[in-house]
Design a protein around this motif. Structure first.
Motif, PDB file in Angstrom:
ATOM      1  N   PHE A  62       3.605   7.516   7.544  1.00 13.92           N
ATOM      2  CA  PHE A  62       4.883   7.448   6.837  1.00 13.92           C
ATOM      3  C   PHE A  62       6.053   7.732   7.782  1.00 13.92           C
ATOM      4  O   PHE A  62       5.938   8.506   8.729  1.00 13.92           O
ATOM      5  N   ILE A  63       7.176   7.136   7.459  1.00 14.81           N
ATOM      6  CA  ILE A  63       8.429   7.340   8.191  1.00 14.81           C
ATOM      7  C   ILE A  63       9.239   8.396   7.434  1.00 14.81           C
ATOM      8  O   ILE A  63       9.065   8.559   6.224  1.00 14.81           O
ATOM      9  N   SER A  64      10.145   9.073   8.127  1.00 15.50           N
ATOM     10  CA  SER A  64      10.840  10.199   7.483  1.00 15.50           C
ATOM     11  C   SER A  64      11.690   9.734   6.295  1.00 15.50           C
ATOM     12  O   SER A  64      12.250   8.638   6.297  1.00 15.50           O
ATOM     13  N   ALA A  67       1.095  -5.739  12.530  1.00 18.84           N
ATOM     14  CA  ALA A  67       0.376  -4.855  13.462  1.00 18.84           C
ATOM     15  C   ALA A  67      -0.486  -3.833  12.715  1.00 18.84           C
ATOM     16  O   ALA A  67      -1.475  -3.346  13.264  1.00 18.84           O
ATOM     17  N   ASP A  68      -0.097  -3.512  11.477  1.00 18.77           N
ATOM     18  CA  ASP A  68      -0.857  -2.480  10.740  1.00 18.77           C
ATOM     19  C   ASP A  68      -1.956  -3.080   9.864  1.00 18.77           C
ATOM     20  O   ASP A  68      -2.612  -2.364   9.119  1.00 18.77           O
ATOM     21  N   ASP A  69      -2.182  -4.392   9.964  1.00 20.02           N
ATOM     22  CA  ASP A  69      -3.220  -5.018   9.144  1.00 20.02           C
ATOM     23  C   ASP A  69      -4.536  -5.150   9.905  1.00 20.02           C
ATOM     24  O   ASP A  69      -5.102  -6.231  10.026  1.00 20.02           O
ATOM     25  N   ALA A  77      -6.429  -6.567  -9.621  1.00 24.23           N
ATOM     26  CA  ALA A  77      -7.633  -7.183  -9.036  1.00 24.23           C
ATOM     27  C   ALA A  77      -7.718  -8.669  -9.382  1.00 24.23           C
ATOM     28  O   ALA A  77      -8.518  -9.393  -8.806  1.00 24.23           O
ATOM     29  N   GLN A  78      -6.897  -9.116 -10.324  1.00 21.73           N
ATOM     30  CA  GLN A  78      -6.996 -10.525 -10.739  1.00 21.73           C
ATOM     31  C   GLN A  78      -6.191 -11.440  -9.801  1.00 21.73           C
ATOM     32  O   GLN A  78      -5.641 -10.989  -8.799  1.00 21.73           O
ATOM     33  N   SER A  79      -6.116 -12.728 -10.175  1.00 20.68           N
ATOM     34  CA  SER A  79      -5.432 -13.697  -9.304  1.00 20.68           C
ATOM     35  C   SER A  79      -3.921 -13.409  -9.282  1.00 20.68           C
ATOM     36  O   SER A  79      -3.401 -12.697 -10.148  1.00 20.68           O
ATOM     37  N   ARG A 132      -7.736  -9.061   1.658  1.00 22.98           N
ATOM     38  CA  ARG A 132      -6.344  -9.464   1.428  1.00 22.98           C
ATOM     39  C   ARG A 132      -5.479  -9.119   2.628  1.00 22.98           C
ATOM     40  O   ARG A 132      -4.686  -9.938   3.097  1.00 22.98           O
ATOM     41  N   LEU A 133      -5.647  -7.894   3.133  1.00 22.94           N
ATOM     42  CA  LEU A 133      -4.747  -7.441   4.208  1.00 22.94           C
ATOM     43  C   LEU A 133      -5.093  -8.061   5.550  1.00 22.94           C
ATOM     44  O   LEU A 133      -4.205  -8.423   6.320  1.00 22.94           O
ATOM     45  N   SER A 134      -6.404  -8.212   5.813  1.00 24.84           N
ATOM     46  CA  SER A 134      -6.735  -8.738   7.144  1.00 24.84           C
ATOM     47  C   SER A 134      -6.431 -10.231   7.232  1.00 24.84           C
ATOM     48  O   SER A 134      -6.327 -10.761   8.349  1.00 24.84           O
TER      49      SER A 134
END
Ligand code: AP5
Ligand code: MG
Length: 213
Positions: free
Chosen positions: A61-63, A160-162, A197-199, A126-128
């Motif tokens: 997290f950022i401040s 970069a965070d994925d 979780a759905q489409s 999803r994220l990758s």
């Protein structure tokens, strides 16, 4: 001006749905993603930007001060008649308190908090596979890429965070710091749940009902 908060784990679809609502109802909604605001800051390449980049890439997290300053500046640029979707803010009790103070001080209203509920296991794919527009930050998935983003750009990148390790860290932080806000807002009777979780279209239909549209 009223606020809607989109609350949910990384990859639950907050950005996708917010982006979709603004495209469908441009006069009604505006979208503020604190993650997008931070990624814009990182482009400035200052020393502060480099520090930000390191924290974001690690999933930390950022401040609160940085986040809130960026958000307040952005709010000033948005037409008062619009509902602002806050995507990725608040993420902690302190941030929720800041939002409450801001809402009271400025005479605005927190209308609804929408919780995108989904099991962790579904989030990795999803994220990758996420692709993000280099110009406007719009979100796509590598399995369904358009040639051009809705802003006209043809340049996309992987965040970069994925990657798997950072995704695990982000999920851990989400469960520890952000998920407790679900019961906090439930107690205030402003919380609405959607099944994330759905489409994409299934979530959209549920969301439209929650928003009375
Ligand atoms: P941020 O950019 O907000 O990232 P996040 O919270 O991890 O959330 P995501 O953007 O990853 O997920 P999303 O729910 O928007 O999913 P999306 O719609 O893109 O924050 C990044 C970082 O900035 C944080 O880690 C932190 O360092 C910092 N930060 C930000 N806010 C902060 C704050 N308030 N305080 C402190 N630090 C802060 O969808 C993901 C993918 O899934 C896409 O590829 C999409 O196409 C696909 N997808 C979406 N919906 C579906 C569906 N229904 N079915 C299948 N695929 C789907
Ligand atoms: Mg997002």
């Amino acid at each position: 001006m009223t606020f809607l908060v989109f609350l949910g784990a990384p990859g639950s679809g907050k950005g996708t749905q917010a982006q979709n609502l603004v495209l469908t109802y441009p006069d009604m909604f505006a979208h503020i993603s604190t993650g997008d605001l931070l990624r814009q800051e990182v482009k400035k390449k200052s020393e502060a930007a480099l520090r930000l980049q390191m924290d974001i890439s690690a999933g930390n997290f950022i401040s609160d001060d940085i986040i809130f300053d960026l958000m307040e500046e952005k709010i000033k640029t948005i037409d008062d008649s619009k509902k602002i979707i806050l995507d990725g803010f608040p993420r902690t009790f302190d941030q929720a308190q800041r939002l409450l103070d801001f809402v009271k001080k400025t005479g605005k209203r927190l209308e609804k908090v929408v919780y995108f509920g989904i099991a962790d296991e579904l989030l990795f794919d999803r994220l990758s596979g996420r692709m993000t527009c280099n110009e406007c930050g719009a979100v796509y998935h590598q399995t369904a890429m358009p040639e051009r983003c809705s802003c006209g750009s043809t340049s996309f990148r992987v965040r970069a965070d994925d990657n798997e390790n950072v995704i695990r860290n982000r999920l851990e932080i989400f469960h520890a710091e952000t998920e407790p806000l679900v019961s906090y807002y439930e107690a205030q009777r402003v919380l609405f749940r959607v099944d994330a979780a759905q489409s994409i279209d299934g979530i959209k239909q549920e969301l439209l009902k929650v928003l009375g549209l």
